[in-house]
Scaffold this motif. Sequence first.
Motif, short mmCIF file in Angstrom:
data_model
loop_
_atom_site.label_atom_id
_atom_site.label_comp_id
_atom_site.label_asym_id
_atom_site.label_seq_id
_atom_site.Cartn_x
_atom_site.Cartn_y
_atom_site.Cartn_z
N LYS A 154 11.46 3.60 -0.23
CA LYS A 154 12.00 2.05 0.78
C LYS A 154 11.22 1.91 1.68
CE LYS A 154 15.98 -0.64 2.71
NZ LYS A 154 17.10 -0.63 3.41
N VAL A 155 10.35 0.48 1.72
CA VAL A 155 9.39 0.89 2.70
C VAL A 155 10.00 -0.37 3.78
CG1 VAL A 155 7.68 1.09 1.24
CG2 VAL A 155 8.63 -1.52 1.33
N PRO A 156 9.23 -0.58 5.22
CA PRO A 156 10.26 -0.98 5.78
C PRO A 156 10.29 -2.28 5.91
CG PRO A 156 8.10 -0.28 6.68
CD PRO A 156 8.47 0.24 5.26
N ALA A 157 10.39 -3.18 6.18
CA ALA A 157 10.65 -4.77 5.49
C ALA A 157 9.37 -6.23 6.36
CB ALA A 157 12.06 -5.86 6.49
N ALA A 217 13.15 20.14 -9.73
CA ALA A 217 11.57 20.48 -10.07
C ALA A 217 11.00 19.21 -9.06
CB ALA A 217 11.89 20.13 -11.34
N GLY A 218 10.04 19.18 -9.05
CA GLY A 218 8.87 18.36 -8.12
C GLY A 218 9.43 18.10 -6.50
N SER A 219 9.77 19.40 -6.01
CA SER A 219 9.88 19.25 -4.79
C SER A 219 8.44 20.47 -4.19
CB SER A 219 10.88 20.68 -4.58
OG SER A 219 10.37 21.89 -5.07
N GLY A 220 7.18 19.84 -4.86
CA GLY A 220 6.08 20.24 -3.92
C GLY A 220 5.36 19.46 -3.26
N SER A 221 4.09 19.90 -2.94
CA SER A 221 3.86 19.82 -0.72
C SER A 221 3.11 18.26 -1.09
CB SER A 221 2.42 20.42 -0.37
OG SER A 221 1.26 20.65 -1.91
N GLY A 222 3.18 17.21 -2.57
CA GLY A 222 2.42 16.30 -2.86
C GLY A 222 4.12 15.77 -1.76
N LEU A 223 4.80 14.93 -3.21
CA LEU A 223 6.14 14.66 -2.26
C LEU A 223 7.29 15.08 -0.39
CD1 LEU A 223 8.46 15.57 -5.52
CD2 LEU A 223 6.63 13.17 -4.53
N ARG A 224 6.61 16.10 -0.35
CA ARG A 224 6.94 16.25 0.86
C ARG A 224 5.61 15.22 1.95
NH1 ARG A 224 7.08 21.84 -0.78
NH2 ARG A 224 5.74 22.18 0.07
N GLY A 225 4.01 16.08 1.47
CA GLY A 225 3.24 14.87 2.31
C GLY A 225 3.79 13.04 2.07
N LEU A 226 4.32 12.76 1.12
CA LEU A 226 4.61 11.18 0.88
C LEU A 226 6.20 10.98 1.55
CD1 LEU A 226 4.08 9.67 -0.40
CD2 LEU A 226 5.38 9.78 -2.65
N THR A 279 1.15 -1.43 -0.01
CA THR A 279 -0.10 -0.31 0.05
C THR A 279 1.15 1.26 0.15
OG1 THR A 279 -1.63 -1.13 1.18
CG2 THR A 279 -1.60 1.38 1.27
N LEU A 280 1.88 1.15 0.95
CA LEU A 280 3.00 2.48 1.16
C LEU A 280 3.43 2.40 -0.44
CD1 LEU A 280 4.80 1.84 4.16
CD2 LEU A 280 3.32 3.81 3.67
N LEU A 281 4.06 1.47 -1.35
CA LEU A 281 4.45 1.78 -2.56
C LEU A 281 3.26 1.86 -3.42
CD1 LEU A 281 6.61 -1.32 -2.59
CD2 LEU A 281 7.84 1.07 -2.45
N ALA A 282 2.37 1.77 -3.36
CA ALA A 282 0.62 2.38 -4.60
C ALA A 282 0.91 3.72 -3.91
CB ALA A 282 -0.19 1.04 -4.07
N VAL A 326 8.49 8.38 6.41
CA VAL A 326 9.43 8.67 7.68
C VAL A 326 7.95 7.81 8.46
CG1 VAL A 326 10.71 9.85 9.14
CG2 VAL A 326 10.87 9.54 6.62
N THR A 327 6.71 8.19 8.72
CA THR A 327 6.24 7.79 9.64
C THR A 327 6.41 6.38 9.65
OG1 THR A 327 4.94 9.65 9.70
CG2 THR A 327 3.86 7.60 10.97
N ALA A 328 6.22 5.56 8.80
CA ALA A 328 5.79 4.79 8.99
C ALA A 328 7.42 3.57 8.75
CB ALA A 328 5.20 3.87 7.18
#
Length: 371
Positions: free
Chosen positions: A368-371, A333-342, A290-293, A347-349
């Motif tokens: 990178k998602v946690p194992a 380029a691409g340093s918008g609020s969407g990527l910051r939220g992502l 889900t995180l990667l999605a 990090v929270t996960a």
Amino acid sequence: MATRPETAKKILLHWMDATIALLGFVFAAHIVSMAAEERISVPVALFALACMTGVLVLYCLILRDAYDDRPLPAVKLAVGALLAAGAVLLPTLHLTDVGMWENIAYIWLASAVLYLPLWATVCLGAGLLTALTVFLTAVTTSPWQTVLVGQLISAPLVPAATWIWCWMWRTIRDAHDSQEAKARLAVSEERLRFARDLHDLLGHSLSVITLKSELAAKMATKDAARAASEMSEVRRLAGESLIEVQLAVDGYRSLDLDVELAGVRAALEAAGARCTIDARAHDLSPAARTLLAWVVREGATNVLKHSRATRCSITIGGGVLEMRNDGVDSPAAGSGSGLRGLAERMVTAGGSFTAESTPTGEFLLTAKVPA
């Protein structure tokens, strides 16, 4: 309706008021008995009763000031000191033995120590104890050892009880404030999560809807069937977006990685960017998928909105996702609020997230998602 701290405060204050009232009754009975036995005169007894009552009333008022953390009640303390001195000195001068209402002085001490640091409390208490011991030994026939033992028993009792009562109130208040702060923090975090999720949900869908609407407008005069097909797709996407927003509001939405990869490929290719996908994520947990999605969705939205990409590659393996595109307009380029939220979501996960330009002129998004 009163809160729990306010209720606890009222209970503690009424408890202290009752205790002081009981002490006042005992002191008053002792003074009256001394007057009845003609050990002191009636005027002296009345004077002592008046001074004692004043000290006890001021003590209760000062205690309320201390509970509310108000400024130092200097006037009340000064008046209380004068009344305590009057209640102790005048009756004692007419006796040959030690009474008990000299403890009025320690009730005043209890009200004073609420505003003093520990070292000042010890110094003031020691000074008052010494002064009373010397005075009572000088004006009565009691030996100083007896006087000192009695004072040592009385001196710490009321100040310690008063300090404990205030400490209990402040502990209850701080615990309640801490619970409220945690509740406010939880609400703020949930609002931030919802805002971030709403951006992720609508940002991608609206970008695709905008792209297809523009395409339909261009094809309207050239290929009516193609324009109608594109508008039908816009209607479908709008309906799906509405459903996703409703699910987000209810807190039950979950993204499927395979569905997102297929949708991103279709959206990018419709925008004229060739998309290649190499995904090996069958061994990841549902939460990690889900995180990667979410990363895939936001990354594709970023490509559609902020780049002129002609090709985009998505690679997933070992819990690491890399998304590259060649449409970088500038280093930022691409340093918008969407990527910051992502990034905050990852990090929270317990994962990690980076998005930056490469020396080869591409834009690389790595998650990178946690194992």
